[in-house]
Design a protein around this motif. Sequence first.
Motif, PDB file in Angstrom:
ATOM      1  N   ILE A 131       0.844  -1.206   0.000  1.00 43.28           N
ATOM      2  CA  ILE A 131       0.000   0.000   0.000  1.00 43.28           C
ATOM      3  C   ILE A 131       0.875   1.251   0.000  1.00 43.28           C
ATOM      4  O   ILE A 131       0.594   2.240  -0.691  1.00 43.28           O
ATOM      5  N   TYR A 132       1.953   1.228   0.775  1.00 43.65           N
ATOM      6  CA  TYR A 132       2.862   2.380   0.852  1.00 43.65           C
ATOM      7  C   TYR A 132       3.489   2.670  -0.511  1.00 43.65           C
ATOM      8  O   TYR A 132       3.537   3.821  -0.964  1.00 43.65           O
ATOM      9  N   LEU A 133       3.966   1.617  -1.188  1.00 43.13           N
ATOM     10  CA  LEU A 133       4.575   1.802  -2.516  1.00 43.13           C
ATOM     11  C   LEU A 133       3.537   2.274  -3.524  1.00 43.13           C
ATOM     12  O   LEU A 133       3.835   3.112  -4.386  1.00 43.13           O
ATOM     13  N   PHE A 134       2.326   1.723  -3.424  1.00 44.17           N
ATOM     14  CA  PHE A 134       1.265   2.139  -4.342  1.00 44.17           C
ATOM     15  C   PHE A 134       0.979   3.631  -4.189  1.00 44.17           C
ATOM     16  O   PHE A 134       0.832   4.365  -5.160  1.00 44.17           O
ATOM     17  N   ARG A 135       0.922   4.087  -2.911  1.00 43.00           N
ATOM     18  CA  ARG A 135       0.577   5.486  -2.638  1.00 43.00           C
ATOM     19  C   ARG A 135       1.719   6.438  -2.948  1.00 43.00           C
ATOM     20  O   ARG A 135       1.495   7.568  -3.373  1.00 43.00           O
ATOM     21  N   PRO A 140       1.610   9.409  -7.186  1.00 47.75           N
ATOM     22  CA  PRO A 140       2.132  10.709  -7.638  1.00 47.75           C
ATOM     23  C   PRO A 140       2.022  10.907  -9.142  1.00 47.75           C
ATOM     24  O   PRO A 140       1.811  12.029  -9.609  1.00 47.75           O
ATOM     25  N   VAL A 141       2.152   9.835  -9.918  1.00 53.54           N
ATOM     26  CA  VAL A 141       1.999   9.942 -11.373  1.00 53.54           C
ATOM     27  C   VAL A 141       0.561  10.328 -11.711  1.00 53.54           C
ATOM     28  O   VAL A 141       0.305  11.192 -12.546  1.00 53.54           O
ATOM     29  N   VAL A 142      -0.399   9.664 -11.036  1.00 48.20           N
ATOM     30  CA  VAL A 142      -1.811   9.987 -11.265  1.00 48.20           C
ATOM     31  C   VAL A 142      -2.114  11.419 -10.827  1.00 48.20           C
ATOM     32  O   VAL A 142      -2.841  12.144 -11.498  1.00 48.20           O
ATOM     33  N   GLU A 150      -9.358  17.060 -15.230  1.00 48.86           N
ATOM     34  CA  GLU A 150     -10.313  16.949 -14.130  1.00 48.86           C
ATOM     35  C   GLU A 150     -10.346  15.516 -13.600  1.00 48.86           C
ATOM     36  O   GLU A 150     -10.167  14.558 -14.353  1.00 48.86           O
ATOM     37  N   TRP A 151     -10.605  15.380 -12.291  1.00 41.45           N
ATOM     38  CA  TRP A 151     -10.554  14.054 -11.666  1.00 41.45           C
ATOM     39  C   TRP A 151     -11.599  13.123 -12.251  1.00 41.45           C
ATOM     40  O   TRP A 151     -11.360  11.920 -12.399  1.00 41.45           O
TER      41      TRP A 151
END
Length: 518
Positions: A131-135, A140-142, A150-151
């Motif tokens: 989860i930490y690596l995903f976040r 950050p790329v997303v 827009e989201w």
Amino acid sequence: MYKLVVVGGKLRGKEFILNEGENVIGRSVETDHQLAVDGVSKKHMRVTVNGDTAFVEDLGSSNGTFVNGKLIRRQTVRDGDKIALPNLILQVVHVVEKKIIVKRTVAKTEDVDLDGDNLEPPPTSLGGKMIYLFRTKLMPVVHNFNEQYEWHALVGIMLFLFIGINVSLIIFPVLRDSRRLLSQEISMRGDQYAVEVARTNSVALSRGNLDKVETNFLENAEGVAGYELFDPDGRVVRPIGKINTYVQEPFSVEALNYYKDERNRTGRFMKRLSQGTIGIARAIRAYDVNLGREQMVGIITLQFAPKSIEREAALNSQAYLESLVTSSMAAIFFFGILYFLTVKPIQEMRLQIERVLRGRQKELESRYLFGELAPLRSSVNSLLQRLRELQSADGPQVEASEEDGPYVRAMLEFVQGAQGPVMVLNGEKLIQAINPEAEDLVGMRQTASIGQSLLDAARDQGMAATLIDLCDQSASNEGVHQRESYEIGGKDIAINVAAIMGKDKFAKAFYVTFVRST
């Protein structure tokens, strides 16, 4: 020289240096200092600096301007005074006298880590690390894309990518296995033809009796696109049209080279030649009396292309497209649920903030369970509490603003005698009335729209956004009539909006008329 420092709200820590003379401040890009915050009018207030003195003037904003907790129209301000706008608290600072205080304010802002990634150590558990690596690595790329798009557009794109990848991962293995089984069945059927040719012609080939070679049944065999029967030297024996020539077909040449190896002469040689065509080859063997063992006397090659392969390919493509279309329709449905499920609590919070600022509500509360918004709601409530404390400490409490009801009821009387399409909104831009002509024009029914916001009730979101903008413009200009053309049902319609202002200078109702442009 004076400047304004944001000490509370969304832009906390930001500074605006005031020029000598007039400084128009608001949400519009045409102002001298832009405050891109919801609730701030396009031209909200004017701060005039004249040497060592400065005074603030409200420009007819929708939500008013407060100085030290007091609603004002115009007032002289001094160093340390606090100006409250929707979602913002600005402190007036004289640069020479309060320079150190400004630096402290900025330092407090810089200590806040909005993402929390730099302050949180990596977890030790495997799930926590993932989860930490995903976040910290992927998101950050997303977020970088979210700075440009827009989201809701990103969510839609990612949802459709997920559907496409998911369908491909599920359907392709099934189609691959189906194609593999069909290819095996087809190759076995083609191999039967080759075995039959080898069985019926082995003796004739071993004796060199070419007139006895029989391959006529291949001419009309289902699925046989072409064939060649040739001796071990590559000289063609059948079909008759190629007799006494040497093999030139690539597959036949490849089969001849394959069977030159003694170890390969007991099995078949098969190869997929193109989409829907399979090459099958068999060595024809006969007993040689002189040598006392079997010898290869010929080779048969078939180009086998049954219609079942074409049908299978067409059915596979159809199955994939059907799955993709069905999944895409489901994705659109769930995207709508996800979008409005997310937007509704945010809209509720925005409306409640306006009600709190107008004195109609004590604090923010939500009917919807959205745990991620709870910290934000708590922060806003704390900010509103501080604002009330400042009001009580630095000046008299602001009286609650007037109710919209009397103004709305007065506008409803006008609707009864209206000759064209008319709509009435209350001070929070919620629909209060739509006459039959307006119902037919905008496609909204009064019975289903009463009490709803324009964005929720209107099918044409562009028209709803235009109406809201006109309402804001009229409220910011002390109720002055605003007009803008918009195409509805293929016709140019002039939308007219007039804000009905209360004694407290807030908009209490909006009267909207629609007139066909000439």
